[in-house]
Design an enzyme around this catalytic site. Sequence first.
Site, PDB file in Angstrom:
ATOM      1  N   GLY A  41       0.773  -1.240   0.000  1.00 51.77           N
ATOM      2  CA  GLY A  41       0.000   0.000   0.000  1.00 51.77           C
ATOM      3  C   GLY A  41       0.804   1.290   0.000  1.00 51.77           C
ATOM      4  O   GLY A  41       0.384   2.277  -0.583  1.00 51.77           O
ATOM      5  N   GLU A  95       3.751   4.064   6.300  1.00 52.70           N
ATOM      6  CA  GLU A  95       2.547   3.258   6.070  1.00 52.70           C
ATOM      7  C   GLU A  95       1.546   4.044   5.227  1.00 52.70           C
ATOM      8  O   GLU A  95       1.562   5.281   5.219  1.00 52.70           O
ATOM      9  CB  GLU A  95       1.968   2.882   7.446  1.00 52.70           C
ATOM     10  N   ASP A  96       0.672   3.342   4.522  1.00 50.71           N
ATOM     11  CA  ASP A  96      -0.351   4.021   3.729  1.00 50.71           C
ATOM     12  C   ASP A  96      -1.500   4.532   4.594  1.00 50.71           C
ATOM     13  O   ASP A  96      -1.903   5.673   4.502  1.00 50.71           O
ATOM     14  CB  ASP A  96      -0.889   3.117   2.595  1.00 50.71           C
ATOM     15  N   ASP A  99      -5.675   1.901  10.368  1.00 49.29           N
ATOM     16  CA  ASP A  99      -7.103   1.637  10.541  1.00 49.29           C
ATOM     17  C   ASP A  99      -7.297   1.136  11.978  1.00 49.29           C
ATOM     18  O   ASP A  99      -7.354   1.935  12.899  1.00 49.29           O
ATOM     19  CB  ASP A  99      -7.486   0.610   9.466  1.00 49.29           C
ATOM     20  N   THR A 100      -7.304  -0.157  12.215  1.00 52.34           N
ATOM     21  CA  THR A 100      -7.403  -0.670  13.590  1.00 52.34           C
ATOM     22  C   THR A 100      -6.109  -0.420  14.355  1.00 52.34           C
ATOM     23  O   THR A 100      -6.105  -0.379  15.581  1.00 52.34           O
ATOM     24  CB  THR A 100      -7.672  -2.193  13.609  1.00 52.34           C
ATOM     25  N   GLY A 101      -4.996  -0.299  13.639  1.00 48.03           N
ATOM     26  CA  GLY A 101      -3.690  -0.117  14.276  1.00 48.03           C
ATOM     27  C   GLY A 101      -2.977  -1.441  14.522  1.00 48.03           C
ATOM     28  O   GLY A 101      -1.832  -1.458  14.979  1.00 48.03           O
ATOM     29  N   THR A 103      -1.754  -3.762  12.447  1.00 47.91           N
ATOM     30  CA  THR A 103      -0.559  -3.982  11.621  1.00 47.91           C
ATOM     31  C   THR A 103       0.634  -3.192  12.160  1.00 47.91           C
ATOM     32  O   THR A 103       1.698  -3.745  12.413  1.00 47.91           O
ATOM     33  CB  THR A 103      -0.811  -3.551  10.157  1.00 47.91           C
ATOM     34  N   LEU A 104       0.421  -1.883  12.334  1.00 47.68           N
ATOM     35  CA  LEU A 104       1.541  -1.043  12.762  1.00 47.68           C
ATOM     36  C   LEU A 104       2.030  -1.376  14.155  1.00 47.68           C
ATOM     37  O   LEU A 104       3.225  -1.349  14.427  1.00 47.68           O
ATOM     38  CB  LEU A 104       1.130   0.422  12.729  1.00 47.68           C
ATOM     39  N   LYS A 127      -7.332   6.660   9.913  1.00 51.12           N
ATOM     40  CA  LYS A 127      -8.775   6.458  10.131  1.00 51.12           C
ATOM     41  C   LYS A 127      -8.958   6.257  11.634  1.00 51.12           C
ATOM     42  O   LYS A 127      -9.188   5.153  12.104  1.00 51.12           O
ATOM     43  CB  LYS A 127      -9.197   5.187   9.391  1.00 51.12           C
ATOM     44  N   PHE A 148     -14.121   3.319   3.374  1.00 48.10           N
ATOM     45  CA  PHE A 148     -13.083   2.565   2.681  1.00 48.10           C
ATOM     46  C   PHE A 148     -12.615   3.393   1.484  1.00 48.10           C
ATOM     47  O   PHE A 148     -13.418   3.861   0.686  1.00 48.10           O
ATOM     48  CB  PHE A 148     -13.604   1.200   2.227  1.00 48.10           C
ATOM     49  N   ASP A 155      -5.675  -0.134  -2.093  1.00 49.50           N
ATOM     50  CA  ASP A 155      -6.404  -1.022  -2.994  1.00 49.50           C
ATOM     51  C   ASP A 155      -7.728  -1.520  -2.440  1.00 49.50           C
ATOM     52  O   ASP A 155      -7.983  -1.496  -1.239  1.00 49.50           O
ATOM     53  CB  ASP A 155      -5.565  -2.269  -3.260  1.00 49.50           C
ATOM     54  N   ARG A 161      -4.868   0.745  -7.127  1.00 45.65           N
ATOM     55  CA  ARG A 161      -3.666   1.320  -6.510  1.00 45.65           C
ATOM     56  C   ARG A 161      -3.080   2.432  -7.385  1.00 45.65           C
ATOM     57  O   ARG A 161      -2.392   3.320  -6.901  1.00 45.65           O
ATOM     58  CB  ARG A 161      -2.593   0.237  -6.319  1.00 45.65           C
TER      59      ARG A 161
HETATM   60  P1  IMP Z   1      -4.908  -2.037  10.368  1.00 50.18           P
HETATM   61  O1  IMP Z   1      -4.005  -3.136  10.807  1.00 50.18           O
HETATM   62  O2  IMP Z   1      -6.355  -2.357  10.670  1.00 50.18           O
HETATM   63  O3  IMP Z   1      -4.522  -0.690  10.899  1.00 50.18           O
HETATM   64  O4  IMP Z   1      -4.898  -2.027   8.803  1.00 50.18           O
HETATM   65  C1  IMP Z   1      -3.978  -1.364   8.084  1.00 50.18           C
HETATM   66  C2  IMP Z   1      -3.966  -1.874   6.669  1.00 50.18           C
HETATM   67  O5  IMP Z   1      -5.264  -2.167   6.197  1.00 50.18           O
HETATM   68  C3  IMP Z   1      -3.437  -0.807   5.743  1.00 50.18           C
HETATM   69  O6  IMP Z   1      -2.050  -0.888   5.615  1.00 50.18           O
HETATM   70  C4  IMP Z   1      -4.183  -1.094   4.460  1.00 50.18           C
HETATM   71  O7  IMP Z   1      -3.449  -2.024   3.692  1.00 50.18           O
HETATM   72  C5  IMP Z   1      -5.475  -1.717   4.879  1.00 50.18           C
HETATM   73  N1  IMP Z   1      -6.592  -0.745   4.876  1.00 50.18           N
HETATM   74  C6  IMP Z   1      -7.221  -0.218   5.947  1.00 50.18           C
HETATM   75  N2  IMP Z   1      -8.187   0.651   5.581  1.00 50.18           N
HETATM   76  C7  IMP Z   1      -8.150   0.682   4.235  1.00 50.18           C
HETATM   77  C8  IMP Z   1      -8.895   1.422   3.235  1.00 50.18           C
HETATM   78  O8  IMP Z   1      -9.790   2.242   3.503  1.00 50.18           O
HETATM   79  N3  IMP Z   1      -8.555   1.185   1.940  1.00 50.18           N
HETATM   80  C9  IMP Z   1      -7.563   0.313   1.570  1.00 50.18           C
HETATM   81  N4  IMP Z   1      -6.844  -0.385   2.463  1.00 50.18           N
HETATM   82  C10 IMP Z   1      -7.132  -0.211   3.784  1.00 50.18           C
HETATM   83 MG    MG Z   2      -1.035  -1.667   3.916  1.00 49.70          MG
END
Ligand code: IMP
Ligand code: MG
Length: 173
Positions: A41, A95-96, A99-101, A103-104, A127, A148, A155, A161
Site C-alpha cells: 500500500g 505506512e499508507d 485503521d485498527t492499528g 498492523t503497525l 482512520k 473505505f 487497494d 492502486r
Molecule cells: P490495520 O491493521 O487495521 O490498521 O490495517 C492497516 C492496513 O489495512 C493498511 O495498511 C491497508 O493495507 C489496509 N486498509 C485499511 N483501511 C483501508 C482502506 O480504507 N482502503 C484500503 N486499504 C485499507
Molecule cells: Mg497496507
Amino acid sequence: MVVGKPLLTVEQISKRVSELAGMISADYEGKDLLAIGILKGAFVFFSDLVRYIQTPLSIDFLIASSYLNDESTGEVRIHYDIREEIAGKNVLLVEDIVDTGITLNYLRERILRQGPESLRICTFLDKKERRKVDVPLDYVGFEIPDEFVVGYGLDYDNKFRNLPYISAFRKRT
Ligand code: IMP
Ligand code: MG
C-alpha cells in the site's frame, strides 16, 4: 463497484506530502535515516515522500498483510522482511493508512526488539475512529472518516492502486 470523485485531489496530496517531508527533514537534520516502506500500500506515498526529504537516507521495504478484501483478519503476516540492519539506526516506518492499528502495532514492536536508535512512524492516512490498538503516530498526512478508500497505492482486492488521487469506494449490491 463504484469509485467516486476524489476525496483527496492530486494537488492536495502533493502539497501535504511535501509538508510532511519538510518536517521530517527538519527533525532528522544531521542524522542518517533508514526509511522503511510497508508494501504494497505505501509504495506510491513512499516514493513521493522520499523524493522530498532533504536529509541523507537509506531505504528498505517489507511486505505485510492483515487484510482480506475489506475485512481485517486481525492477524499480521510478513511476506517479505527488512534486510537492512535495524540496530542503532534512526528508523522511519512509512505506512499508507492506519485503521485498527493492528498492523503497525505489530511491526513497531517487532522493530523495537531489534534495538533501533530511534523509531518514528509516518502514515499517509489515519482512520482514527476505527482504532483498536493505540499506536503512536509521529507524522500524519490526513485524518479521514470511517470510509473505505482506494487510490494513491491503496487497494480494493489489489485494484485501484494506480489512481493518482484518493477516492471513497463502495461495493454496488
Ligand atoms: P490495520 O491493521 O487495521 O490498521 O490495517 C492497516 C492496513 O489495512 C493498511 O495498511 C491497508 O493495507 C489496509 N486498509 C485499511 N483501511 C483501508 C482502506 O480504507 N482502503 C484500503 N486499504 C485499507
Ligand atoms: Mg497496507
